[in-house]
Design an enzyme around this catalytic site. Structure first.
Site, mmCIF file in Angstrom:
data_model
loop_
_atom_site.group_PDB
_atom_site.id
_atom_site.type_symbol
_atom_site.label_atom_id
_atom_site.label_comp_id
_atom_site.label_asym_id
_atom_site.label_seq_id
_atom_site.Cartn_x
_atom_site.Cartn_y
_atom_site.Cartn_z
ATOM 1 N N SER A 136 0.868 -1.195 0.000
ATOM 2 C CA SER A 136 0.000 0.000 0.000
ATOM 3 C C SER A 136 0.897 1.234 0.000
ATOM 4 O O SER A 136 2.058 1.170 0.436
ATOM 5 C CB SER A 136 -0.851 -0.002 1.272
ATOM 6 O OG SER A 136 -1.496 1.238 1.458
ATOM 7 N N TYR A 149 -2.470 -1.055 10.569
ATOM 8 C CA TYR A 149 -2.642 -1.399 9.146
ATOM 9 C C TYR A 149 -1.382 -0.988 8.383
ATOM 10 O O TYR A 149 -0.813 -1.786 7.623
ATOM 11 C CB TYR A 149 -3.875 -0.690 8.573
ATOM 12 C CG TYR A 149 -4.035 -0.888 7.078
ATOM 13 C CD1 TYR A 149 -4.570 -2.063 6.572
ATOM 14 C CD2 TYR A 149 -3.613 0.100 6.170
ATOM 15 C CE1 TYR A 149 -4.697 -2.256 5.206
ATOM 16 C CE2 TYR A 149 -3.737 -0.093 4.803
ATOM 17 C CZ TYR A 149 -4.277 -1.263 4.324
ATOM 18 O OH TYR A 149 -4.385 -1.460 2.962
HETATM 19 N N1 LIG Z 1 -8.603 -0.517 -1.657
HETATM 20 C C1 LIG Z 1 -7.611 0.273 -1.305
HETATM 21 O O1 LIG Z 1 -7.762 1.516 -1.294
HETATM 22 C C2 LIG Z 1 -6.276 -0.313 -0.963
HETATM 23 C C3 LIG Z 1 -5.185 0.562 -0.836
HETATM 24 C C4 LIG Z 1 -3.939 0.031 -0.547
HETATM 25 C C5 LIG Z 1 -3.776 -1.331 -0.406
HETATM 26 N N2 LIG Z 1 -4.852 -2.160 -0.521
HETATM 27 C C6 LIG Z 1 -4.629 -3.600 -0.331
HETATM 28 O O2 LIG Z 1 -5.218 -4.301 -1.399
HETATM 29 C C7 LIG Z 1 -5.468 -5.647 -0.993
HETATM 30 C C8 LIG Z 1 -6.856 -6.052 -1.469
HETATM 31 O O3 LIG Z 1 -7.829 -5.299 -0.741
HETATM 32 P P1 LIG Z 1 -9.133 -4.667 -1.403
HETATM 33 O O4 LIG Z 1 -9.002 -3.204 -1.286
HETATM 34 O O5 LIG Z 1 -9.411 -5.283 -2.702
HETATM 35 O O6 LIG Z 1 -10.225 -5.092 -0.301
HETATM 36 P P2 LIG Z 1 -11.522 -6.026 -0.380
HETATM 37 O O7 LIG Z 1 -12.410 -5.594 -1.489
HETATM 38 O O8 LIG Z 1 -12.088 -6.019 0.999
HETATM 39 O O9 LIG Z 1 -10.925 -7.475 -0.737
HETATM 40 C C9 LIG Z 1 -10.169 -8.185 0.222
HETATM 41 C C10 LIG Z 1 -10.026 -9.621 -0.240
HETATM 42 O O10 LIG Z 1 -9.242 -10.343 0.726
HETATM 43 C C11 LIG Z 1 -9.947 -11.538 1.096
HETATM 44 N N3 LIG Z 1 -9.593 -11.931 2.449
HETATM 45 C C12 LIG Z 1 -9.752 -11.235 3.604
HETATM 46 N N4 LIG Z 1 -9.328 -11.958 4.643
HETATM 47 C C13 LIG Z 1 -8.884 -13.147 4.135
HETATM 48 C C14 LIG Z 1 -8.342 -14.316 4.720
HETATM 49 N N5 LIG Z 1 -8.167 -14.429 6.049
HETATM 50 N N6 LIG Z 1 -7.996 -15.339 3.911
HETATM 51 C C15 LIG Z 1 -8.196 -15.267 2.559
HETATM 52 N N7 LIG Z 1 -8.697 -14.163 1.949
HETATM 53 C C16 LIG Z 1 -9.056 -13.134 2.746
HETATM 54 C C17 LIG Z 1 -11.427 -11.166 0.933
HETATM 55 O O11 LIG Z 1 -12.255 -12.287 0.764
HETATM 56 P P3 LIG Z 1 -13.010 -13.041 1.991
HETATM 57 O O12 LIG Z 1 -13.514 -11.977 2.917
HETATM 58 O O13 LIG Z 1 -14.091 -13.819 1.326
HETATM 59 O O14 LIG Z 1 -11.999 -13.929 2.615
HETATM 60 C C18 LIG Z 1 -11.362 -10.359 -0.354
HETATM 61 O O15 LIG Z 1 -11.335 -11.217 -1.462
HETATM 62 C C19 LIG Z 1 -5.288 -5.653 0.526
HETATM 63 O O16 LIG Z 1 -4.031 -6.233 0.837
HETATM 64 C C20 LIG Z 1 -5.291 -4.186 0.898
HETATM 65 O O17 LIG Z 1 -4.538 -3.930 2.067
HETATM 66 C C21 LIG Z 1 -6.083 -1.684 -0.798
#
Ligand SMILES: NC(=O)c1ccc[n+]([C@@H]2O[C@H](COP(=O)([O-])OP(=O)(O)OC[C@H]3O[C@@H](n4cnc5c(N)ncnc54)[C@H](OP(=O)(O)O)[C@@H]3O)[C@@H](O)[C@H]2O)c1
Length: 261
Positions: A136, A149
């Protein structure tokens, strides 16, 4: 690495958000995608909607070493491994429950290294593979109300940077992805308590990020920054944390860096 028919890509956190966009972008090249998350039904739906064939829904919990290892074994050899699963719980550190702190640490940090540790020996044996880690922008400069985080995202950055060097000459490499604010469900459970510096209305779409990641894997790039301001944050904070704070105050307001000096 050539990406296309015959390429095998495993993505954690593939049921929604950024991971689902990654799945769509890699599947569009003809690659076979293994999708990991905890929600089996959603994964099946996402897999069924992808272009191409050979995709697999593999329900697993990355925070459970045996669970992610079983999913990787079921999928078999992978050419591209994307450690993307993550959770966020924003709020003051002092107000956070131990469960929230534990979950972020276990999923974002331990889940990342469990996933890679389980797949890496076979990748090295095959002399082929690209590991992608979704860190991130907060991995460069963590934010107030997101201290733990940010800590997990910084740990992923430091780990990935070292691993990229450590794997030199093995045929396996590492790309680290640094998203800023991207459309997803990451904060869907906490919209009522988002810090003022977080600009929900300025979230960037996930699909262009996924296209950049496919390109970065093809070209073995060390990093991907998206949207571009994340690279500026990296440069400003790297030159001087005070400069990084001033940059963030200008961009996100005083709550992003309330303490001066
Ligand atoms: N969106 C942003 O602005 C942003 C910015 C910087 C970094 N990120 C990073 O991007 C990555 C993806 O996040 P996102 O933004 O796409 O969020 P999201 O829409 O909430 O997706 C998160 C994904 O992780 C899975 N997950 C959560 N806990 C898990 C576990 N214990 N085991 C296996 N899968 C798990 C969820 O599926 P289930 O709940 O079904 O398990 C879901 O598929 C993360 O690492 C986040 O920190 C996001």
């Amino acid at each position: 690495m050539d990406i296309g028919p015959g390429t095998r890509v495993l993505i954690t956190g593939a049921s929604r958000g950024i991971g689902r966009a990654f799945a769509q972008a890699f599947a569009a090249t003809g690659a076979e995608v293994g999708l990991v998350a905890r929600s089996a039904d959603t994964l099946e739906q996402v897999a069924a909607g992808l272009p191409g064939s050979g995709h697999r829904a593999l329900a697993a919990d990355v925070a459970d070493h045996a669970s992610i290892e079983a999913a990787l074994n079921e999928f078999g050899d992978c050419d591209v491994l994307i450690a993307n699963a993550g959770v966020a719980n924003y709020g003051r550190f002092v107000d956070a429950t131990l469960e929230e702190l534990d979950q972020m640490t276990r999923v974002n940090w331990l889940g990342c290294i469990y996933t890679i540790r389980a797949a890496l020996p076979r990748m090295i044996e095959r002399g082929r593979g690209q590991i992608v880690i979704t860190s991130s922008g907060a991995g460069y400069r963590a934010f107030p109300w997101a201290a733990v985080y940010g800590g997990t995202k910084g740990a992923q950055r430091l780990f990935g940077e070292a691993l990229r060097h450590e794997l030199d000459g093995t045929g396996v490499s590492v790309t680290i992805v640094y998203p800023g604010e991207v459309e997803s469900d990451l904060h869907a459970h906490e919209l009522a308590r988002m810090p003022p510096w977080r600009k929900n209305d300025e979230e960037a779409p996930a699909a262009p990020l996924a296209e950049l990641v496919v390109k970065a894997v093809r070209e073995d790039r060390a990093s991907v920054h998206y949207p571009p301001f994340v690279r500026l944050l990296r440069i400003a904070h790297g030159l001087s944390p005070k400069l990084g704070d001033a940059f963030l105050r200008r961009l996100r307001g005083s709550t992003a860096a309330p303490r001066r000096g």
